[in-house]
Enzyme design. Structure first.
Site, PDB file in Angstrom:
ATOM      1  N   ASP A   1      -5.334  -5.575   5.174  1.00 51.56           N
ATOM      2  CA  ASP A   1      -5.996  -4.485   4.453  1.00 51.56           C
ATOM      3  C   ASP A   1      -6.360  -3.391   5.467  1.00 51.56           C
ATOM      4  OD1 ASP A   1      -7.173  -3.094   2.397  1.00 51.56           O
ATOM      5  OD2 ASP A   1      -8.778  -4.537   2.028  1.00 51.56           O
TER       6      ASP A   1
ATOM      7  N   GLU B   1      -4.231   1.735   7.043  1.00 54.05           N
ATOM      8  CA  GLU B   1      -3.680   3.097   6.958  1.00 54.05           C
ATOM      9  C   GLU B   1      -3.614   3.798   8.330  1.00 54.05           C
ATOM     10  OE1 GLU B   1      -4.917   1.483   3.349  1.00 54.05           O
ATOM     11  OE2 GLU B   1      -6.252   2.002   5.001  1.00 54.05           O
TER      12      GLU B   1
ATOM     13  N   ASP C   1      -8.085   0.218  -4.412  1.00 55.52           N
ATOM     14  CA  ASP C   1      -9.436   0.038  -4.960  1.00 55.52           C
ATOM     15  C   ASP C   1      -9.619   0.827  -6.246  1.00 55.52           C
ATOM     16  OD1 ASP C   1      -9.998  -1.596  -2.829  1.00 55.52           O
ATOM     17  OD2 ASP C   1     -10.893  -0.007  -1.625  1.00 55.52           O
TER      18      ASP C   1
END
Length: 954
Positions: free
Chosen positions: A537, A540, A614
């Site tokens: 997770d 980015e 999300d």
């Protein structure tokens, strides 16, 4: 009428939604220096009609050993006093073996900058292809002298340049400034002045490059000499600084470096792709001052809907409904403008990247599946996941301890809710230190894994690339010099979940090696425990105090590479390094890894699944999840889902039911919830919701044979799993706008989830043909030649689901607690004949967990139903069928055949017996235990082995 209703719904949906994400954290185009400059340049060029880029005709050369055309593009900057400035850009054009066209425009090698202390390379980054292209292309490139790629294998030596012709490439010039190349059905015209490319498929013009003369390459210059190097149509806005509040400290050491180019898709006013965005499947027109689509991996909690804002992943691949595509091979921050011109039946696009080179692959073909096939052949096929990973995943932030996990495990069984994966979010770690366990909560991970393994279940744990400062793992990263650096060359420290953190540099080969070593120690398990998997997770990367929620662009990676150049491939580098580590660790058992990533780029499909991030527990996010999942599927990354039933906030019971009904069809089927939400494991629901959700999850498991076959097809051709209607029926223009109804691959399963509250019916669109309601097999026929709309009953416990006539579905219909426990169950065949009484279906079977299929250890067969006869036609069986069958394939028998009935002349009725032809012999099988009703015939007690050829005559 179908299209009008869709447009009205889209308008209402996208204008009614209230934004949740804080928009001000992200730049608009007008706040982004390079985007604003190129938009202004395009506007001014459209008025002035000037062109400053041309091909130096004398520079054109064709090396027959490489089969690559080389030339130089000259940019001329007019000056009122003194000589004009000429800047050279090396240009290359070549054909891939699938007849795709690749061209590159670089900047002639820059002189070393005079800036003292520069820690990054002054050359343009030209290696995005090494991350995006599949290894087979990289290996071929490494065997040649060409720095980018070796495309064509045939070599031919000729005397005259203009007579250089091979079976792959023909080259000629028809005028002084026009050059023609042909490769099979694809041909290219190169116009020297102004520079332009026209690309044809079977002599039909499909794509024009630089039709609008928006080509712009901000060549290297110092701040002092900038004034003389600016074109009349250019603006100097933020060329050497960034005045956006949250990125004003960007040092911008090389000044303006952007590259931009326009592409016109001819014969089409529909374009798709460039995920990830929370908007419609058909890309929006961004002209008239609207925001361009942005490809820039960022953390967008509760992201906005109906906008072109960037999200977690970026795939710079776009195709049109005329079966033409471009792949913009650039990992920098990128903006894309789109303008539909219905009067000229074309779509104009403008691509703008902050730096790097122009590297484009253009593909053409007879249909869209061919285009997707070519793209995934180039960037790598989607990986074939373990069959367990396409079952149901139960997740939340967080399951508190081992007892909590085992309670969920036992309660799912007690309530007959199958599942395969349970997940641990951030809190399982010791003080948010990855590669550790919270000792008082998870004192014995091996014991937990052993208990889950008994029923074939798996555990996924979160490991992110940010590492808390001052513990063993981060200390080693620093000591081994594999942390990402700031622009001064110091280890970059930012804020994330653990507080002050550093980031592993997986762009670095040595950084990948160190990353792998962490997993080797963390996953040091007994050889029989291969049920621990990883979730990357926040890759980015997400940085809480970083500009635009992510990394400063002037960070430095290994080999003097600036973050600005590789931002969108950082996440890919993280999850690929993780995948390689897991694969190596599990290599003694030959076990396939499963890995989830949030950030992705073209090529991520080779090793990871993803999800839409999300989201929020409301109806708008449920509705947008469908076009979002479809967009990834058609862009080569099909293993994607959305958090069921919304990550943030608490869903209503109705929303939960409808979201599970939609999520059933996501390739990645996972429920997930925020730490601040109420517990919502399915067994906690009151009736009738609990039974509704249980039945949905069980249906997913019943359909696993068909779904796994779809995943295999995707792993071979890139074919979408959640499949837009226009791919199956490209002849209907209205379907190019439909993104709330879809097919499951090419199985014939057609579904429209209910995505609005209080609905007990919905309108579905049906092409011509016969359709069978899935649960009852009741049929209706569209006898016309056009689409029809039909009102479909959809109470809360019903999914609007049909089988299109002409298809055969394979199922297993016995409840089991996990996919592993289904291995010994027989198959059920559901035949849905078309109006001519025919149907076809495929089935792929392997062991579902190892790489044995790569050694030929699988069965692939096709069922063909016609003239009231069902044939099994094998296309592949293992060489060592007996051993493979016993150890891995398990039960390969068909026990039940269900034939949908209709009122057509080809309809059949149940007879006293059926004939079975097998191994050259014919036998009669009584049907005493079989039965029939108005909609179907069910034949029981069969024993038809899919590894054998046979016929059943009804």
């Amino acid at each position: 009428m179908v299209l009008l209703k869709w447009l009205v719904c889209q308008l209402v949906f996208f204008t009614a939604f209230s934004h949740a994400f804080t928009d001000y954290l992200l730049k608009k185009c007008a706040q982004s220096g390079f985007c604003h400059r190129n938009r202004v340049y395009a506007e001014n060029i459209a008025k002035s009609h000037h062109c400053y880029y041309k091909v130096d005709a004398e520079s054109i050369a064709h090396d027959p050993l490489e089969n690559v055309l080389h030339a130089t593009i000259i940019k001329t900057i007019p000056r009122l006093e003194g000589d004009d400035i000429a800047v050279q850009f090396p240009f290359s054009l070549s054909f891939l073996q699938d007849h795709s066209v690749r061209f590159t425009i670089n900047e002639k090698e820059r002189m070393p900058t005079n800036s003292s202390g520069l820690l990054i390379s002054s050359q343009r980054f030209n290696e995005t292809w090494k991350y995006a292209f599949d290894k087979k292309f990289q290996e071929e490139a490494n065997r040649t002298s060409i720095p980018q790629f070796h495309f064509l294998k045939q070599k031919q030596t000729v005397n005259s340049f203009w007579s250089k012709i091979s079976s792959f490439l023909s080259l000629s010039n028809s005028t002084a400034d026009t050059f023609h190349l042909r490769n099979g059905d694809v041909s290219v015209e190169i116009f020297a002045e102004p520079f332009q490319l026209k690309v044809y498929w079977q002599n039909a013009l499909k794509l024009i490059v630089n039709e609008q003369n928006f080509l712009n390459i901000e060549h290297h210059r110092t701040k002092q000499e900038n004034f003389a190097h600016v074109l009349p149509e250019e603006t100097t806005f933020n060329m050497f600084k960034d005045n956006f509040l949250y990125s004003k400290h960007d040092s911008m050491p090389l000044g303006p470096e952007s590259v931009a180019l326009d592409f016109s898709f001819m014969g089409s006013t529909n374009v798709y792709g460039i995920p990830e965005h929370a908007t419609s499947l058909r890309l929006m027109d961004t002209s008239g001052g609207k925001e361009p689509y942005r490809l820039f991996n960022v953390d967008v909690f509760e992201y906005n809907i109906g906008t072109s804002q960037p999200m977690y992943g970026s795939i710079p691949f776009m195709f049109s409904s005329s079966s033409t595509s471009i792949f913009w091979v650039n990992a920098a921050d990128t903006w894309v403008d789109i303008k539909y011109d219905t009067s000229k039946n074309k779509t104009m696009t403008h691509w703008i990247s902050e730096n790097g080179v122009i590297d484009v692959v253009m593909s053409l073909g007879p249909d869209i599946p061919t285009i997707i096939d070519k793209f995934t052949d180039l960037t790598g096929r989607p990986f074939l996941p373990p069959i367990s990973s396409i079952g149901y995943h139960q997740c939340r932030w967080n399951y508190n301890d081992e007892m909590d996990v085992l309670t969920v495990d036992s309660q799912m069984d007690a309530h007959m809710i199958p599942y395969d994966f349970i997940w641990l979010d951030l809190e399982y770690t010791n003080d948010k230190k990855y590669f550790t366990w919270k000792q008082h909560s998870f004192p014995n991970p091996k014991r937990l894994l052993s208990k889950l393994k008994k029923l074939g279940r798996n555990l996924v744990v979160l490991i992110d690339p940010h590492l808390k400062k001052d513990y063993e793992i981060s200390d080693r990263v620093i000591n081994e010099n594999v942390a990402v650096k700031d622009h001064n060359g110091n280890d970059y420290v930012g804020h994330c979940w653990p507080g002050n953190s550093i980031w592993i540099d997986t762009i670095s080969k040595y950084g990948q090696k160190i990353w792998k070593s962490f997993f080797e120690r963390f996953m040091d398990l007994p050889a029989d425990l291969t049920n621990l998997f990883i979730w990357n997770d926040m890759n980015e990367p997400s940085i809480f105090d970083g500009p635009e929620t992510t990394a400063p662009k002037d960070l430095i990676h290994d080999n003097y590479i600036e973050e600005r150049s590789v931002h969108n491939i950082y996440g890919l580098s993280v999850h690929e390094a993780t995948y390689d580590a897991i694969k190596s660790i599990y290599s003694p058992s030959d076990k396939r890894p499963f890995l989830l990533t949030r950030a992705f780029f073209a090529g991520s499909q080779r090793t990871a699944a993803t999800w839409t991030g999300d989201n929020v527990a409301n109806w708008d996010y449920l509705k947008i999840s469908i076009p979002m999942v479809l967009s990834n599927n058609i862009a080569g990354m099909p293993f994607i889902g959305a958090d069921i039933a919304g990550f943030a906030e608490d869903p209503t019971p109705e929303l939960i039911a409808r979201w599970y009904q939609a999520g059933l069809w996501y390739p990645f089927f996972r429920a997930h919830a925020h730490i601040d939400t109420k517990r919502r494991e399915p067994y906690l629901f009151n009736e009738p919701l609990k039974s509704i959700v249980r039945d949905i999850i069980q249906l997913r498991y019943f359909l696993l044979p068909t779904l796994y076959t779809m995943f295999h097809k995707s792993s071979v051709t890139g074919f979408p799993i959640m499949n837009p209607m226009f791919i199956e029926h490209p002849e209907f223009a209205e379907l190019y706008h439909i993104d709330n109804q879809f097919y499951w691959s090419n199985s014939g399963l057609l579904v429209k989830p209910v995505t609005e509250p209080g609905q007990s019916e919905t309108e579905m669109v049906f092409p011509p043909g016969i359709f069978y309601e899935f649960a009852s097999l009741h049929s209706f026929i569209n006898n016309g030649t056009d689409l029809i709309e039909k009102n479909i009953s959809a109470p809360l416990d019903k999914i609007p689901l049909f089988i299109e006539g002409g298809h055969i579905i394979t199922m297993k219909d016995k409840y089991r607690r996990s996919s592993m426990l289904m291995k010994n169950d027989p198959y059920v065949i559901v035949i849905a004949p078309d109006t001519e009484g025919r149907a076809v279906g495929d089935l792929y079977v392997d062991d579902g967990e190892t790489f044995g299929y790569q050694r030929g250890e699988y069965v692939e067969t096709q069922f063909i139903f016609e003239n009231n006869t069902l044939k099994n036609v094998r296309s592949h069986i293992p060489e060592n069928l007996t051993g493979i069958h016993h150890n891995t394939l398990r039960n390969t028998n068909i026990e039940k055949i269900i034939i949908a009935k209709n009122n057509l002349q080809h309809n059949i009725t149940l007879k006293d017996s059926i004939k079975v032809k097998k191994n050259g012999e014919e036998s009669s099988l009584p049907t005493r235990s079989s039965y029939e009703n108005d909609n179907k015939i069910t034949i029981l007690n069969l024993s038809l082995d899919i590894t054998e050829d046979w016929e059943v005559i009804f």
